[in-house]
Scaffold this motif. Structure first.
Motif, PDB file in Angstrom:
ATOM      1  N   GLU A   1      17.693  53.606  76.092  1.00 35.06           N
ATOM      2  CA  GLU A   1      17.736  54.241  74.864  1.00 35.06           C
ATOM      3  C   GLU A   1      16.459  53.883  73.276  1.00 35.06           C
ATOM      4  OE1 GLU A   1      20.046  56.245  75.054  1.00 35.06           O
ATOM      5  OE2 GLU A   1      21.387  55.737  76.583  1.00 35.06           O
ATOM      6  N   GLU A   2      16.656  55.698  72.784  1.00 38.66           N
ATOM      7  CA  GLU A   2      15.121  55.062  71.654  1.00 38.66           C
ATOM      8  C   GLU A   2      15.906  53.978  70.806  1.00 38.66           C
ATOM      9  OE1 GLU A   2      15.644  59.249  70.208  1.00 38.66           O
ATOM     10  OE2 GLU A   2      14.943  60.044  72.254  1.00 38.66           O
ATOM     11  N   GLU A   3      17.035  54.338  70.369  1.00 43.13           N
ATOM     12  CA  GLU A   3      17.948  53.119  69.522  1.00 43.13           C
ATOM     13  C   GLU A   3      18.890  51.989  69.348  1.00 43.13           C
ATOM     14  OE1 GLU A   3      16.306  53.288  66.360  1.00 43.13           O
ATOM     15  OE2 GLU A   3      14.923  55.052  65.838  1.00 43.13           O
ATOM     16  N   ALA A   4      19.283  51.233  69.137  1.00 43.42           N
ATOM     17  CA  ALA A   4      20.142  50.244  69.287  1.00 43.42           C
ATOM     18  C   ALA A   4      21.486  51.513  69.197  1.00 43.42           C
ATOM     19  CB  ALA A   4      19.802  49.418  69.004  1.00 43.42           C
TER      20      ALA A   4
ATOM     21  N   ARG B   1      22.651  51.677  60.751  1.00 36.64           N
ATOM     22  CA  ARG B   1      22.952  51.596  61.592  1.00 36.64           C
ATOM     23  C   ARG B   1      22.696  53.441  62.163  1.00 36.64           C
ATOM     24  NH1 ARG B   1      26.112  52.136  58.211  1.00 36.64           N
ATOM     25  NH2 ARG B   1      27.574  52.653  59.139  1.00 36.64           N
ATOM     26  N   LYS B   2      22.465  53.714  63.624  1.00 38.73           N
ATOM     27  CA  LYS B   2      21.159  54.699  63.331  1.00 38.73           C
ATOM     28  C   LYS B   2      22.424  55.314  65.034  1.00 38.73           C
ATOM     29  CE  LYS B   2      17.421  54.396  62.094  1.00 38.73           C
ATOM     30  NZ  LYS B   2      16.861  55.000  61.325  1.00 38.73           N
TER      31      LYS B   2
ATOM     32  N   PRO C   1      17.705  70.801  69.315  1.00 37.97           N
ATOM     33  CA  PRO C   1      17.335  69.565  69.306  1.00 37.97           C
ATOM     34  C   PRO C   1      18.577  68.516  68.810  1.00 37.97           C
ATOM     35  CG  PRO C   1      16.302  70.586  67.553  1.00 37.97           C
ATOM     36  CD  PRO C   1      17.089  71.403  68.025  1.00 37.97           C
ATOM     37  N   ASP C   2      18.351  67.507  69.396  1.00 35.14           N
ATOM     38  CA  ASP C   2      18.822  66.365  69.478  1.00 35.14           C
ATOM     39  C   ASP C   2      18.526  65.581  67.236  1.00 35.14           C
ATOM     40  OD1 ASP C   2      19.841  66.511  71.325  1.00 35.14           O
ATOM     41  OD2 ASP C   2      18.865  64.099  72.429  1.00 35.14           O
ATOM     42  N   GLU C   3      19.242  65.393  66.816  1.00 34.93           N
ATOM     43  CA  GLU C   3      19.646  65.217  65.131  1.00 34.93           C
ATOM     44  C   GLU C   3      20.158  63.489  65.514  1.00 34.93           C
ATOM     45  OE1 GLU C   3      20.782  66.458  60.769  1.00 34.93           O
ATOM     46  OE2 GLU C   3      21.689  67.826  62.601  1.00 34.93           O
ATOM     47  N   PRO C   4      18.725  62.851  65.186  1.00 34.34           N
ATOM     48  CA  PRO C   4      19.060  61.560  65.040  1.00 34.34           C
ATOM     49  C   PRO C   4      19.768  61.597  63.475  1.00 34.34           C
ATOM     50  CG  PRO C   4      17.128  61.587  65.866  1.00 34.34           C
ATOM     51  CD  PRO C   4      17.145  63.130  65.163  1.00 34.34           C
TER      52      PRO C   4
END
Length: 577
Positions: A467-470, A502-503, A516-519
């Protein structure tokens, strides 16, 4: 001429005294004589004697005592003095507070909030007892800017029957919990009013459990078992059975402990997130954790190992795990400074029920499996800065495989079979291998019997493999509390907690237009809470609570703002039957 005597120690001492007395009065020689002892002397208790404190004097020259006569002339004296009787000094002693077996609490507040709590316990005999707890907490919602219903409700009933004797303790438990929540956290920019009106956002959870505990003073310690069934309004169901017998005994002055674990789980979901086929899962985890406790002077060590086997009944792979389980502590300066460290690993069984209790807004389409905590290495210092101030500092490095994280579900623009949780308003669970470095600090102080204070904080750093982030794991968590007994009647308390950023991610699906996915970064927030209580009598207490006093419109989860300033007042009444 020979003479034979059998005599005791007292006889010999008496003869010696007579000889010495005669020697003082006469100077002539008394001659010699031979004495044969035909039996060895064996002293006994009766041979002992007590020397007189006042000796008898035989000296004829001792002066005689003169007789003295005293004459006392008495006459009456008039007096009004009357001595008072002696009285012990009074010692200040606080009265003992009466303890009641039962209580009832009723409360209400803004947002249509209602709280009820009833606790009842009764001794059936000298050893047996019965207890029950009824809880209800609900709110009619009303968060500003929310298009869907945001009310919630939780009602639970817990019953227990148990017995306590010198050699055995046991209890049997039965309970049921009913929960209602709504997926109100939609993204309004991608939905029309007509689409919002057609959303059925309500979810209902049910939990039924039966269990018990057994403890024997000799060997069997803290053994428990529990069966629970958890289901929801979308056809999801989960059965779980957990048994944890624990043995403890001494061998060669060493304390040996053996913990056994049997954790069985089986469940199913009627559909996947986008309306696919049903999904089933099932695992049986069996564990054996022996350990030995070694204590020498200021050093204490618990050395053990964890042996686990996880058998997959449905999807998944069966595996065998071996974990280190070693902890220790050393008193560097008595209770002022204690160094402690550990190396521990274990197998965690995740469940749909556990995910719901942590995040009520998950979708009924989750993947459920165990987490392999390979090891958690930690070390720290704890102790006292003063007699009433304690501290705890700890650093750790944890390695977890298949650790679950909550991640926001996406929205499919062309899915005609959309459930009420599929509008980016629910969360799924993703698993990843995560390494965590964290530091923890805590300080507690009892300034007096009326004032207590505490503060703690955890700072964490995460490393993921896939995963890109926790996702939704904060790097900072802090909390503090202050409790004050103002007077015997009045008390107050304040607590505040802070959660860092948090992400999460916002996703849309379309066969025509790729999105596109938007963080998304969820802002940090703090929550200030306070309470005040007035003790009207030993039975009746009034209270007033305030939550989110700073009126922060923060989001605990993505698109899920919380209620603003909340005020609740009520009373608690204690009683006996």
């Amino acid at each position: 001429m020979k003479k034979t005597f059998q005599y005791t120690l007292a006889t010999a001492l008496l003869l010696t005294g007579i000889q010495k007395t005669m020697a003082q009065k006469k100077d002539d020689n008394i001659g010699t004589e031979v004495v044969n002892v035909v039996k060895p002397y064996t002293p006994t208790i009766s041979d002992a004697f007590k020397v007189k404190e006042t000796p008898t004097l035989e000296d004829e020259e001792t002066s005689k005592k003169e007789n003295i006569q005293y004459n006392i002339f008495s006459f009456p004296v008039a007096s009004t003095f009357a001595p008072a009787k002696g009285k012990a000094a009074n010692v200040d002693k606080s009265p003992e507070e009466k303890i009641f077996s039962n209580y009832l609490t009723l409360a209400a507040g803004n947002y249509g909030t209602v709280g009820v709590e009833l606790f009842v316990t009764e001794n059936v005999s000298n050893t047996d007892y019965f207890g029950g707890m009824l809880r209800h907490n609900s709110s009619q919602g009303g968060i500003k800017g929310i298009a869907l219903d945001d009310k919630f409700s939780t009602t639970g009933l817990d019953l227990t029957y148990g017995s306590r004797t010198k050699t055995m303790t046991w209890n049997a438990d039965l309970g049921y919990k009913h929960q209602i929540y709504n997926w109100y956290g939609i993204h309004p920019d991608i939905l029309t009013d007509a689409m919002i009106d057609g959303i059925d956002e309500q979810q209902t959870y049910h939990t039924l459990y039966v269990g018990g505990r057994l403890g024997l003073s000799d060997i069997l310690k803290e053994s428990s078992l529990k069966f629970s069934r958890f289901w929801d309004a979308y056809g999801s169901a989960e059965n779980r059975f957990v048994a944890k017998p624990s043995l403890e005994f001494d061998i060669v002055e060493q304390k040996i402990k053996a913990d056994f674990v049997l954790d069985y789980i089986s469940g199913s979901f009627d559909q996947t997130y986008f309306g696919g086929d049903s999904y089933k899962y099932g695992f049986t985890n069996v564990g054996f954790q022996p350990s030995v406790k070694i204590h020498k002077d200021d050093l204490t060590v618990n050395a053990g190992v964890g042996l686990f086997y996880s058998a997959a009944q449905e999807a998944g792979e069966s595996k065998f795990f071996i974990y280190p389980q070693v902890t220790g502590s050393y008193r560097v300066v008595g209770d002022l400074m204690i160094f402690y460290a550990g190396l521990e690993g274990t197998l965690h069984q995740n469940s749909y029920n556990d995910f719901v209790q942590e995040n009520f807004f998950v979708s009924p389409t989750l993947g459920v499996g165990p987490t392999d905590q390979k090891y958690d290495i930690y070390a720290g210092l704890k102790g006292k800065l003063a007699s009433s101030v304690s501290y705890n500092l700890r650093g750790s490095y944890k390695n977890e495989e298949n650790k679950p994280m909550f991640k926001s579900n996406g929205y499919d623009h062309f899915n005609s079979n959309i459930e009420g949780y599929a509008y980016t308003n629910s969360f799924g669970v993703v698993y990843d291998n995560i390494k965590t470095i964290s530091f923890f600090g805590e300080l507690k102080a009892d300034f007096s019997k009326n004032v207590s204070f505490g503060v703690n904080g955890t700072f964490s750093s995460y490393t993921t493999d896939v995963e890109e982030e926790a996702w939704n794991l904060p790097s900072i968590k802090m909390a503090s509390n202050l409790d004050v007994a103002i007077t015997p009647k009045w008390s107050a308390g304040i607590n505040v907690f802070f959660v860092g950023e948090r992400k999460d991610i916002f996703r849309q699906y379309s066969v025509i237009t790729p999105y596109p996915d938007e963080p998304i970064t969820l802002k940090s927030y703090f929550d200030l809470n306070a309470n005040i209580g007035y003790k009207y009598s030993e039975r009746l207490t009034f209270f007033l609570k305030g939550n989110n006093l700073a009126n922060q419109n923060y989001q605990r989860w993505l698109n899920y703002p919380v209620q603003g300033l909340q005020v609740m007042g009520g009373a608690s009444y204690k009683f006996d039957f």
